[in-house]
Design a protein around this motif. Structure first.
Motif, PDB file in Angstrom:
ATOM      1  N   HIS A  30       0.834  -1.199   0.000  1.00  0.00           N
ATOM      2  CA  HIS A  30       0.000   0.000   0.000  1.00  0.00           C
ATOM      3  C   HIS A  30       0.874   1.257   0.000  1.00  0.00           C
ATOM      4  O   HIS A  30       0.567   2.228  -0.701  1.00  0.00           O
ATOM      5  N   ILE A  31       1.953   1.223   0.758  1.00  0.00           N
ATOM      6  CA  ILE A  31       2.877   2.368   0.730  1.00  0.00           C
ATOM      7  C   ILE A  31       3.430   2.531  -0.684  1.00  0.00           C
ATOM      8  O   ILE A  31       3.476   3.645  -1.221  1.00  0.00           O
ATOM      9  N   ALA A  32       3.817   1.435  -1.315  1.00  0.00           N
ATOM     10  CA  ALA A  32       4.334   1.513  -2.691  1.00  0.00           C
ATOM     11  C   ALA A  32       3.295   2.133  -3.622  1.00  0.00           C
ATOM     12  O   ALA A  32       3.625   2.986  -4.455  1.00  0.00           O
ATOM     13  N   ARG A  33       2.035   1.739  -3.469  1.00  0.00           N
ATOM     14  CA  ARG A  33       0.976   2.296  -4.312  1.00  0.00           C
ATOM     15  C   ARG A  33       0.782   3.785  -4.043  1.00  0.00           C
ATOM     16  O   ARG A  33       0.640   4.590  -4.961  1.00  0.00           O
ATOM     17  N   LEU A  34       0.799   4.168  -2.760  1.00  0.00           N
ATOM     18  CA  LEU A  34       0.605   5.579  -2.414  1.00  0.00           C
ATOM     19  C   LEU A  34       1.699   6.482  -2.965  1.00  0.00           C
ATOM     20  O   LEU A  34       1.450   7.653  -3.237  1.00  0.00           O
ATOM     21  N   VAL A  35       2.902   5.964  -3.114  1.00  0.00           N
ATOM     22  CA  VAL A  35       3.990   6.793  -3.648  1.00  0.00           C
ATOM     23  C   VAL A  35       4.158   6.598  -5.160  1.00  0.00           C
ATOM     24  O   VAL A  35       5.133   7.070  -5.740  1.00  0.00           O
ATOM     25  N   GLY A  36       3.206   5.920  -5.783  1.00  0.00           N
ATOM     26  CA  GLY A  36       3.178   5.828  -7.235  1.00  0.00           C
ATOM     27  C   GLY A  36       3.973   4.700  -7.847  1.00  0.00           C
ATOM     28  O   GLY A  36       4.194   4.684  -9.051  1.00  0.00           O
ATOM     29  N   LYS A  37       4.392   3.733  -7.055  1.00  0.00           N
ATOM     30  CA  LYS A  37       5.160   2.606  -7.577  1.00  0.00           C
ATOM     31  C   LYS A  37       4.587   1.296  -7.045  1.00  0.00           C
ATOM     32  O   LYS A  37       5.220   0.586  -6.256  1.00  0.00           O
ATOM     33  N   PRO A  38       3.362   0.949  -7.442  1.00  0.00           N
ATOM     34  CA  PRO A  38       2.712  -0.237  -6.874  1.00  0.00           C
ATOM     35  C   PRO A  38       3.478  -1.535  -7.104  1.00  0.00           C
ATOM     36  O   PRO A  38       3.277  -2.503  -6.380  1.00  0.00           O
ATOM     37  N   GLU A  39       4.360  -1.537  -8.084  1.00  0.00           N
ATOM     38  CA  GLU A  39       5.141  -2.742  -8.372  1.00  0.00           C
ATOM     39  C   GLU A  39       6.352  -2.900  -7.449  1.00  0.00           C
ATOM     40  O   GLU A  39       7.110  -3.855  -7.575  1.00  0.00           O
ATOM     41  N   ARG A  40       6.541  -2.015  -6.485  1.00  0.00           N
ATOM     42  CA  ARG A  40       7.739  -2.032  -5.647  1.00  0.00           C
ATOM     43  C   ARG A  40       7.513  -2.276  -4.148  1.00  0.00           C
ATOM     44  O   ARG A  40       8.190  -1.673  -3.326  1.00  0.00           O
ATOM     45  N   PRO A  41       6.635  -3.185  -3.750  1.00  0.00           N
ATOM     46  CA  PRO A  41       6.454  -3.375  -2.304  1.00  0.00           C
ATOM     47  C   PRO A  41       7.721  -3.877  -1.607  1.00  0.00           C
ATOM     48  O   PRO A  41       8.002  -3.478  -0.475  1.00  0.00           O
TER      49      PRO A  41
END
Length: 152
Positions: free
Chosen positions: A34-45
């Motif tokens: 979710h943090i990755a998605r919030l910062v615009g990089k959903p592929e990077r959890p």
């Protein structure tokens, strides 16, 4: 993490992740993804996890300045797996993580296999946008509506 040790792109990624994590409310948790998605990089959890793994401790030496981002000002404990599981990070890492969450009144449960989990339905925090960006999204939507009305 000193600015010169990593590329500007990596530095910006760490900054974005740490800033986003600071917005997680006390007593709530969210996932690496979710943090990755919030910062615009959903592929990077996983890279969110790397940022937290590399989060330095604040300096205990009064003659030295603490790193800008450190475990004293980034609430690392509020980020867990998407399944609600606390990731083991070496000896006693999961129990330290659980203790930090319990200090915020987050209930941590222990499963039959010893895994530590948090009920995401009760303690999860999953906004569509970061609170600090919510006004920006709304005002930009309003501007687009005004623009559209002007051009019709």
């Amino acid at each position: 993490m000193a600015r010169g040790e990593r590329s500007e792109e990596v530095w910006a990624w760490y900054e974005a992740v740490y800033e986003a994590i600071q917005e997680i409310p006390h007593g709530r948790v969210t996932s690496y993804g979710h943090i990755a998605r919030l910062v615009g990089k959903p592929e990077r959890p996983r890279q969110v996890g790397v940022c937290l793994k590399n989060l330095p401790s604040p300096s205990t030496d009064p003659s030295k300045t603490s790193p800008r981002w450190n475990s004293g000002n980034v609430p690392w404990q509020r980020v867990i797996s998407a399944s609600g599981r606390i990731s083991p990070r070496g000896p006693s890492g999961a129990s330290r993580h659980a203790a930090a969450l319990r200090a915020e009144n987050v209930e941590v449960n222990q499963g039959a296999m010893g895994e530590l989990t948090v009920d995401l339905g009760r303690f999860g925090w999953f906004p569509d946008v970061l609170p600090s960006e919510a006004g920006l999204v709304e005002s930009s939507d309003e501007e687009n509506e005004e623009e559209a009305a002007y051009h019709t």
